[in-house]
Motif scaffolding. Structure first.
Motif, PDB file in Angstrom:
ATOM      1  N   VAL A 132       0.861  -1.172   0.000  1.00 49.15           N
ATOM      2  CA  VAL A 132       0.000   0.000   0.000  1.00 49.15           C
ATOM      3  C   VAL A 132       0.899   1.225   0.000  1.00 49.15           C
ATOM      4  O   VAL A 132       1.717   1.402   0.901  1.00 49.15           O
ATOM      5  N   ILE A 133       0.769   2.050  -1.029  1.00 50.23           N
ATOM      6  CA  ILE A 133       1.603   3.245  -1.118  1.00 50.23           C
ATOM      7  C   ILE A 133       0.701   4.469  -1.260  1.00 50.23           C
ATOM      8  O   ILE A 133      -0.362   4.408  -1.862  1.00 50.23           O
ATOM      9  N   GLN A 134       1.130   5.568  -0.682  1.00 49.20           N
ATOM     10  CA  GLN A 134       0.335   6.787  -0.680  1.00 49.20           C
ATOM     11  C   GLN A 134       1.248   8.004  -0.836  1.00 49.20           C
ATOM     12  O   GLN A 134       1.472   8.757   0.103  1.00 49.20           O
ATOM     13  N   PRO A 135       1.762   8.220  -2.046  1.00 54.24           N
ATOM     14  CA  PRO A 135       2.680   9.342  -2.267  1.00 54.24           C
ATOM     15  C   PRO A 135       1.928  10.671  -2.369  1.00 54.24           C
ATOM     16  O   PRO A 135       1.487  11.066  -3.446  1.00 54.24           O
ATOM     17  N   GLU A 136       1.783  11.360  -1.261  1.00 54.46           N
ATOM     18  CA  GLU A 136       1.027  12.611  -1.257  1.00 54.46           C
ATOM     19  C   GLU A 136       1.900  13.824  -0.954  1.00 54.46           C
ATOM     20  O   GLU A 136       1.397  14.930  -0.777  1.00 54.46           O
ATOM     21  N   SER A 137       3.198  13.625  -0.883  1.00 51.82           N
ATOM     22  CA  SER A 137       4.135  14.725  -0.659  1.00 51.82           C
ATOM     23  C   SER A 137       5.476  14.331  -1.252  1.00 51.82           C
ATOM     24  O   SER A 137       5.691  13.177  -1.643  1.00 51.82           O
ATOM     25  N   PHE A 138       6.390  15.291  -1.297  1.00 53.63           N
ATOM     26  CA  PHE A 138       7.729  14.972  -1.785  1.00 53.63           C
ATOM     27  C   PHE A 138       8.394  13.931  -0.896  1.00 53.63           C
ATOM     28  O   PHE A 138       9.072  13.022  -1.369  1.00 53.63           O
ATOM     29  N   LYS A 139       8.188  14.049   0.414  1.00 57.63           N
ATOM     30  CA  LYS A 139       8.780  13.094   1.350  1.00 57.63           C
ATOM     31  C   LYS A 139       8.183  11.706   1.150  1.00 57.63           C
ATOM     32  O   LYS A 139       8.895  10.701   1.146  1.00 57.63           O
ATOM     33  N   ASP A 140       6.856  11.655   0.979  1.00 58.79           N
ATOM     34  CA  ASP A 140       6.205  10.372   0.715  1.00 58.79           C
ATOM     35  C   ASP A 140       6.761   9.723  -0.545  1.00 58.79           C
ATOM     36  O   ASP A 140       6.938   8.505  -0.609  1.00 58.79           O
TER      37      ASP A 140
END
Length: 332
Positions: A132-140
């Motif tokens: 499960v991945i949730q890239p919602e920011s640069f850090k994510d």
């Protein structure tokens, strides 16, 4: 002597076998523990950013299934070439569990929302590993890249991409050095389908503008692409528009209306169509650089943004011509 040599070879091979068989322990962005017995070689991605992260790591040959609306993207098709991963659906239209299972993947990349959680649980019950991945920011996005690299044995490639993103970030930071909060331009982010839908501070696009040195006038407005009215937009008195990629015909028409004359005359930064810079992706930092250079040209007058971004695409995707800014004869 031969017996000793044979024994040494057997021990060496056993040692190599045990190293290659070392399980890969992962913790995804939902906190789920996932164990792979070996690097994943049959991968299914279920949404657009997952496709982009996989392709940036050079996993096009391992993609057996692909989701999202990017299957017909010129950018993705150019990378895929003659490869033809099966379309398994999208977040909006729904993802086919039966199709995914039939592909016999050893790893599925799932979006971190309720439907994604349910899909991940179903896959786990069927013995199929999922992240499960949730890239919602640069850090994510950094976390996603590292997680997928570890799962696929592509850590070296991930390190090169991370170094490129840091290089672009340093160019931005150097150019914006000394820029006070009062000097930061007030910007309004326009959704491609509706001028009156914008980016709230809960969204990635807000962070994209912040990294580029802009102040989002819609800070404080909650929701996902919240709707605002013309009066509110005028009261904010933005100094420039950042316009989302893809078809913006409706936005053009809205800007022609008499009430929007003041807004239509503002400088506009158009994010290139098909660039994927306006979403969490491996190349979003290139988008931040593009916005910063166009918002503050006097601060970046010594920067050749086309070349800098082309270099990023060379490192990340092996082809500088994949940059949406490249229109040289060599790229035609």
């Amino acid at each position: 002597m031969l017996n000793r040599l044979f024994s040494a070879v057997v021990i060496l091979l056993c040692g190599l076998s045990s190293v290659s068989a070392t399980p890969i322990h992962l913790v995804d962005q939902q906190g789920r523990e996932v164990v792979l017995q070996q690097p994943a070689s049959r991968i299914v991605t279920t949404f657009t950013p997952a496709n982009l992260f996989a392709l940036s790591l050079g996993l096009e040959d391992q993609l057996v299934g692909i989701g999202g609306s990017t299957k017909h993207s010129p950018f993705i098709n150019r990378i895929l070439g003659d490869r033809d991963p099966l379309v398994i659906g999208s977040r909006s239209a729904g993802t086919s569990l039966e199709t995914i299972v039939a592909l016999k993947p050893d790893l599925v990349l799932v979006f971190g929302k309720k439907d994604g959680y349910r899909l991940a649980d179903r896959l786990t019950s069927l013995g199929i590993a999922s992240l499960v991945i949730q890239p919602e920011s640069f850090k994510d996005s950094e976390v996603v890249l590292s997680l997928l690299a570890k799962a696929t044995g592509t850590e070296d490639k991930a390190a090169k991409i991370e170094a490129e993103n840091q290089r672009l970030a340093e160019i931005i930071q150097t150019g914006l050095k000394g820029l006070s909060d009062e000097q930061r331009l007030r910007a309004y982010y326009a959704n491609s389908s509706d001028l009156y839908r914008t980016a709230s501070e809960q969204m990635f696009q807000h962070q994209l503008m912040a990294v580029a040195g802009l102040k989002n006038v819609a800070t404080g407005v909650p929701g996902f692409y919240p709707k605002v009215n013309a009066e509110q937009l005028l009261l904010w008195q933005p100094q420039l528009l950042v316009r989302e990629s893809n078809d913006s015909t409706k936005v053009d028409e809205q800007l022609k209306k008499s009430l929007m004359t003041q807004i239509a005359e503002l400088p506009q930064i158009n994010i290139p169509k098909g660039s994927f810079w306006d979403m969490p992706s491996p190349m979003a930092m290139a988008g931040a650089l593009y916005i910063a250079v166009n918002a503050y040209p006097e601060r970046f007058k010594n920067i050749d943004v086309d070349s800098e971004i082309a270099h990023y695409y060379q490192v990340a995707f092996g082809d500088p011509c994949l940059s949406p800014l490249q229109e040289t004869s060599q790229c035609r």
